[in-house]
Design a protein around this motif. Structure first.
Motif, PDB file in Angstrom:
ATOM      1  N   GLU A   1      57.429  22.106 -52.632  1.00  0.00           N
ATOM      2  CA  GLU A   1      56.718  20.874 -52.321  1.00  0.00           C
ATOM      3  C   GLU A   1      57.657  19.991 -51.527  1.00  0.00           C
ATOM      4  O   GLU A   1      58.787  19.729 -51.949  1.00  0.00           O
TER       5      GLU A   1
ATOM      6  N   VAL B   1      57.981  16.280 -49.632  1.00  0.00           N
ATOM      7  CA  VAL B   1      57.404  14.945 -49.451  1.00  0.00           C
ATOM      8  C   VAL B   1      58.148  14.303 -48.291  1.00  0.00           C
ATOM      9  O   VAL B   1      59.375  14.196 -48.299  1.00  0.00           O
TER      10      VAL B   1
ATOM     11  N   THR C   1      48.730  16.488 -49.601  1.00  0.00           N
ATOM     12  CA  THR C   1      48.183  15.320 -50.290  1.00  0.00           C
ATOM     13  C   THR C   1      48.984  14.082 -49.923  1.00  0.00           C
ATOM     14  O   THR C   1      50.119  14.182 -49.460  1.00  0.00           O
ATOM     15  N   MET C   2      48.390  12.921 -50.125  1.00  0.00           N
ATOM     16  CA  MET C   2      49.078  11.651 -49.875  1.00  0.00           C
ATOM     17  C   MET C   2      49.874  11.252 -51.110  1.00  0.00           C
ATOM     18  O   MET C   2      49.408  11.412 -52.231  1.00  0.00           O
ATOM     19  N   ARG C   3      51.072  10.736 -50.905  1.00  0.00           N
ATOM     20  CA  ARG C   3      51.900  10.155 -51.960  1.00  0.00           C
ATOM     21  C   ARG C   3      52.370   8.802 -51.460  1.00  0.00           C
ATOM     22  O   ARG C   3      53.373   8.730 -50.778  1.00  0.00           O
ATOM     23  N   GLY C   4      51.644   7.785 -51.761  1.00  0.00           N
ATOM     24  CA  GLY C   4      51.987   6.467 -51.221  1.00  0.00           C
ATOM     25  C   GLY C   4      51.831   6.491 -49.717  1.00  0.00           C
ATOM     26  O   GLY C   4      50.773   6.823 -49.195  1.00  0.00           O
TER      27      GLY C   4
ATOM     28  N   SER D   1      53.682   8.507 -47.871  1.00  0.00           N
ATOM     29  CA  SER D   1      54.184   9.821 -47.458  1.00  0.00           C
ATOM     30  C   SER D   1      53.144  10.895 -47.744  1.00  0.00           C
ATOM     31  O   SER D   1      52.171  10.680 -48.451  1.00  0.00           O
ATOM     32  N   LYS D   2      53.384  12.058 -47.181  1.00  0.00           N
ATOM     33  CA  LYS D   2      52.514  13.204 -47.434  1.00  0.00           C
ATOM     34  C   LYS D   2      53.308  14.272 -48.173  1.00  0.00           C
ATOM     35  O   LYS D   2      54.474  14.511 -47.875  1.00  0.00           O
ATOM     36  N   ALA D   3      52.655  14.923 -49.131  1.00  0.00           N
ATOM     37  CA  ALA D   3      53.267  16.016 -49.884  1.00  0.00           C
ATOM     38  C   ALA D   3      52.613  17.320 -49.433  1.00  0.00           C
ATOM     39  O   ALA D   3      51.399  17.456 -49.455  1.00  0.00           O
TER      40      ALA D   3
ATOM     41  N   CYS E   1      52.480  21.453 -50.029  1.00  0.00           N
ATOM     42  CA  CYS E   1      52.822  22.558 -50.930  1.00  0.00           C
ATOM     43  C   CYS E   1      52.759  23.854 -50.136  1.00  0.00           C
ATOM     44  O   CYS E   1      51.760  24.147 -49.487  1.00  0.00           O
TER      45      CYS E   1
END
Length: 133
Positions: free
Chosen positions: A90, A92, A117-120, A122-124, A126
């Protein structure tokens, strides 16, 4: 190293001097340290000694070198596989670096994007990796 103690080879195996067996064992170990494809250590391999004939005056160094060369030749001719770990990764990263990271990981053979996926802000991403090549 396994010794072939079948009736056909038992007398030969029983007559090998311990110092010669040690030299053969050392040669096999050295031969398995460097595989034929990517020079990595060879694993999951068994070597069976069926017969050994050593001429008078042959040094243990020569026996070791011969065993090493024989193992490496057999590995080259037998066809080997490279085992690679199965891994999930993963990453980020800020969105502006996402394409660079994805291109780099995809270029490293068989990395496949599973999801993003979005993390705040940032994008994560996998990724998964195949197990062998």
């Amino acid at each position: 190293m396994k010794l072939d103690k079948s009736p056909e080879y038992a007398s030969n195996i029983a007559s090998i001097f311990p110092k010669h067996l040690l030299a053969v064992r050392q040669g096999i170990e050295v031969g398995l340290l460097c595989g034929p494809k990517i020079s990595s250590q060879v694993t999951n391999t068994q070597v069976v000694l069926h017969m050994l004939e050593v001429g008078r005056g042959t040094s243990e160094t020569m026996i070791t070198a011969t065993a090493t060369q024989l193992v490496q030749k057999l590995l080259r001719e037998s066809g080997t596989d490279i085992l690679e770990p199965i891994m999930h990764l993963e990453v980020v990263t800020p969105e502006e670096h996402l394409s660079i990271v994805m291109a780099d990981l995809s270029r490293r053979r068989t990395a496949a994007v599973k999801n993003i996926t979005m993390r705040g802000k940032s994008k994560a991403c996998c990724f998964s990796r195949c197990s062998s090549s």
